[in-house]
Design a protein around this motif. Structure first.
Motif, PDB file in Angstrom:
ATOM      1  N   LEU A  59       0.841  -1.190   0.000  1.00 46.27           N
ATOM      2  CA  LEU A  59       0.000   0.000   0.000  1.00 46.27           C
ATOM      3  C   LEU A  59       0.878   1.243   0.000  1.00 46.27           C
ATOM      4  O   LEU A  59       2.043   1.188   0.392  1.00 46.27           O
ATOM      5  CB  LEU A  59      -0.878   0.026   1.263  1.00 46.27           C
ATOM      6  CG  LEU A  59      -1.711  -1.209   1.568  1.00 46.27           C
ATOM      7  CD1 LEU A  59      -2.375  -1.069   2.929  1.00 46.27           C
ATOM      8  CD2 LEU A  59      -2.744  -1.439   0.491  1.00 46.27           C
ATOM      9  N   PRO A  81     -10.626   9.828   0.735  1.00 46.75           N
ATOM     10  CA  PRO A  81     -11.229  10.058  -0.580  1.00 46.75           C
ATOM     11  C   PRO A  81     -12.606  10.708  -0.423  1.00 46.75           C
ATOM     12  O   PRO A  81     -13.402  10.308   0.429  1.00 46.75           O
ATOM     13  CB  PRO A  81     -11.342   8.656  -1.177  1.00 46.75           C
ATOM     14  CG  PRO A  81     -10.307   7.854  -0.460  1.00 46.75           C
ATOM     15  CD  PRO A  81     -10.243   8.433   0.929  1.00 46.75           C
ATOM     16  N   LYS A 103      -9.952   1.155   3.196  1.00 47.41           N
ATOM     17  CA  LYS A 103     -10.793   1.972   2.321  1.00 47.41           C
ATOM     18  C   LYS A 103     -10.064   3.212   1.806  1.00 47.41           C
ATOM     19  O   LYS A 103     -10.362   3.682   0.714  1.00 47.41           O
ATOM     20  CB  LYS A 103     -12.059   2.406   3.055  1.00 47.41           C
ATOM     21  CG  LYS A 103     -13.023   1.267   3.294  1.00 47.41           C
ATOM     22  CD  LYS A 103     -14.251   1.742   4.039  1.00 47.41           C
ATOM     23  CE  LYS A 103     -15.216   0.590   4.283  1.00 47.41           C
ATOM     24  NZ  LYS A 103     -16.403   1.037   5.024  1.00 47.41           N
ATOM     25  N   CYS A 104      -9.118   3.734   2.580  1.00 50.26           N
ATOM     26  CA  CYS A 104      -8.509   5.025   2.251  1.00 50.26           C
ATOM     27  C   CYS A 104      -7.148   4.935   1.564  1.00 50.26           C
ATOM     28  O   CYS A 104      -6.758   5.873   0.875  1.00 50.26           O
ATOM     29  CB  CYS A 104      -8.380   5.876   3.507  1.00 50.26           C
ATOM     30  SG  CYS A 104      -9.966   6.371   4.216  1.00 50.26           S
ATOM     31  N   ASN A 106      -4.376   3.437  -1.113  1.00 51.47           N
ATOM     32  CA  ASN A 106      -4.338   2.798  -2.427  1.00 51.47           C
ATOM     33  C   ASN A 106      -3.369   1.620  -2.406  1.00 51.47           C
ATOM     34  O   ASN A 106      -2.274   1.710  -1.859  1.00 51.47           O
ATOM     35  CB  ASN A 106      -3.918   3.801  -3.503  1.00 51.47           C
ATOM     36  CG  ASN A 106      -4.972   4.855  -3.728  1.00 51.47           C
ATOM     37  OD1 ASN A 106      -6.150   4.629  -3.498  1.00 51.47           O
ATOM     38  ND2 ASN A 106      -4.543   6.016  -4.170  1.00 51.47           N
ATOM     39  N   LYS A 107      -3.810   0.535  -3.018  1.00 53.66           N
ATOM     40  CA  LYS A 107      -2.976  -0.657  -3.144  1.00 53.66           C
ATOM     41  C   LYS A 107      -2.141  -0.528  -4.407  1.00 53.66           C
ATOM     42  O   LYS A 107      -2.656  -0.232  -5.479  1.00 53.66           O
ATOM     43  CB  LYS A 107      -3.847  -1.908  -3.205  1.00 53.66           C
ATOM     44  CG  LYS A 107      -3.060  -3.199  -3.189  1.00 53.66           C
ATOM     45  CD  LYS A 107      -3.932  -4.424  -3.345  1.00 53.66           C
ATOM     46  CE  LYS A 107      -4.724  -4.694  -2.100  1.00 53.66           C
ATOM     47  NZ  LYS A 107      -5.418  -6.018  -2.152  1.00 53.66           N
ATOM     48  N   ILE A 108      -0.849  -0.759  -4.260  1.00 52.89           N
ATOM     49  CA  ILE A 108       0.048  -0.743  -5.413  1.00 52.89           C
ATOM     50  C   ILE A 108       0.084  -2.122  -6.063  1.00 52.89           C
ATOM     51  O   ILE A 108       0.042  -2.253  -7.273  1.00 52.89           O
ATOM     52  CB  ILE A 108       1.470  -0.308  -5.005  1.00 52.89           C
ATOM     53  CG1 ILE A 108       1.443   1.139  -4.501  1.00 52.89           C
ATOM     54  CG2 ILE A 108       2.434  -0.441  -6.184  1.00 52.89           C
ATOM     55  CD1 ILE A 108       2.762   1.620  -3.963  1.00 52.89           C
ATOM     56  N   PHE A 130       0.359   6.525  -7.570  1.00 50.29           N
ATOM     57  CA  PHE A 130      -0.628   5.676  -6.894  1.00 50.29           C
ATOM     58  C   PHE A 130      -1.358   6.414  -5.770  1.00 50.29           C
ATOM     59  O   PHE A 130      -2.334   5.911  -5.243  1.00 50.29           O
ATOM     60  CB  PHE A 130       0.038   4.412  -6.345  1.00 50.29           C
ATOM     61  CG  PHE A 130       0.354   3.398  -7.403  1.00 50.29           C
ATOM     62  CD1 PHE A 130      -0.587   2.453  -7.774  1.00 50.29           C
ATOM     63  CD2 PHE A 130       1.577   3.405  -8.047  1.00 50.29           C
ATOM     64  CE1 PHE A 130      -0.299   1.512  -8.766  1.00 50.29           C
ATOM     65  CE2 PHE A 130       1.867   2.480  -9.020  1.00 50.29           C
ATOM     66  CZ  PHE A 130       0.921   1.527  -9.389  1.00 50.29           C
ATOM     67  N   GLU A 132      -2.921   9.163  -6.222  1.00 53.57           N
ATOM     68  CA  GLU A 132      -4.069   9.850  -6.843  1.00 53.57           C
ATOM     69  C   GLU A 132      -5.278   8.969  -6.987  1.00 53.57           C
ATOM     70  O   GLU A 132      -5.264   7.806  -7.082  1.00 53.57           O
ATOM     71  CB  GLU A 132      -3.649  10.384  -8.216  1.00 53.57           C
ATOM     72  CG  GLU A 132      -2.504  11.360  -8.093  1.00 53.57           C
ATOM     73  CD  GLU A 132      -1.863  11.688  -9.419  1.00 53.57           C
ATOM     74  OE1 GLU A 132      -2.295  11.205 -10.477  1.00 53.57           O
ATOM     75  OE2 GLU A 132      -0.887  12.439  -9.388  1.00 53.57           O
TER      76      GLU A 132
END
Length: 132
Positions: A59, A81, A103-104, A106-108, A130, A132
């Motif tokens: 993440l 988000p 939830k908040c 971002n998974k790479i 990632f 964004e």
């Protein structure tokens, strides 16, 4: 610093990031551990709660993702988000917990091993995209 603007950090710095630095010290309480830093000071983490066949997901968290809220005496997520803000907010704040982290952030990649392979093969241009 790699060409994708990522710096893998050594063991001493991993300990510091996950015990003394924000947001790592708060994320570590939920099994999300910092192992790298971007040129902008953001952090890459492995999620030890999301492990498949011994391989954790990766993440990315903004350096200002969460902080201590003195008024409510809790850790608050500061970067939520827009589409989730109404659903997650309680008294105008979003408290840090694992469900909200998922939830908040971002998974790479679903696989740390795949992520490291892609990183070493320079498949990422700018990892901060990632966020964004």
């Amino acid at each position: 610093m790699l060409s994708s603007y990522v710096q893998l950090i050594g063991i001493d710095n991993i300990i510091v990031e996950n015990t003394n630095a924000e947001p790592g010290k708060y994320l570590a309480e939920y099994g999300v551990y910092v192992f790298a830093i971007t040129v902008g000071g953001n952090v890459l983490c492995i999620d030890t709660n999301d492990v498949k066949e011994g391989d954790a997901s990766v993440l990315i968290a903004d350096s200002n993702f969460c902080s201590y809220n003195e008024v409510y005496d809790c850790i608050e997520i500061g970067i939520v988000p827009e589409m989730l803000l109404d659903d997650l907010s309680n008294n105008g704040i979003v408290r840090l917990n694992y469900m909200n982290i998922k939830k908040c952030l971002n998974k790479i990649d679903d696989s740390c091993l795949d992520f490291m392979m892609k990183l070493s093969n320079e498949e990422y241009e700018d990892i901060e995209e990632f966020l964004e």
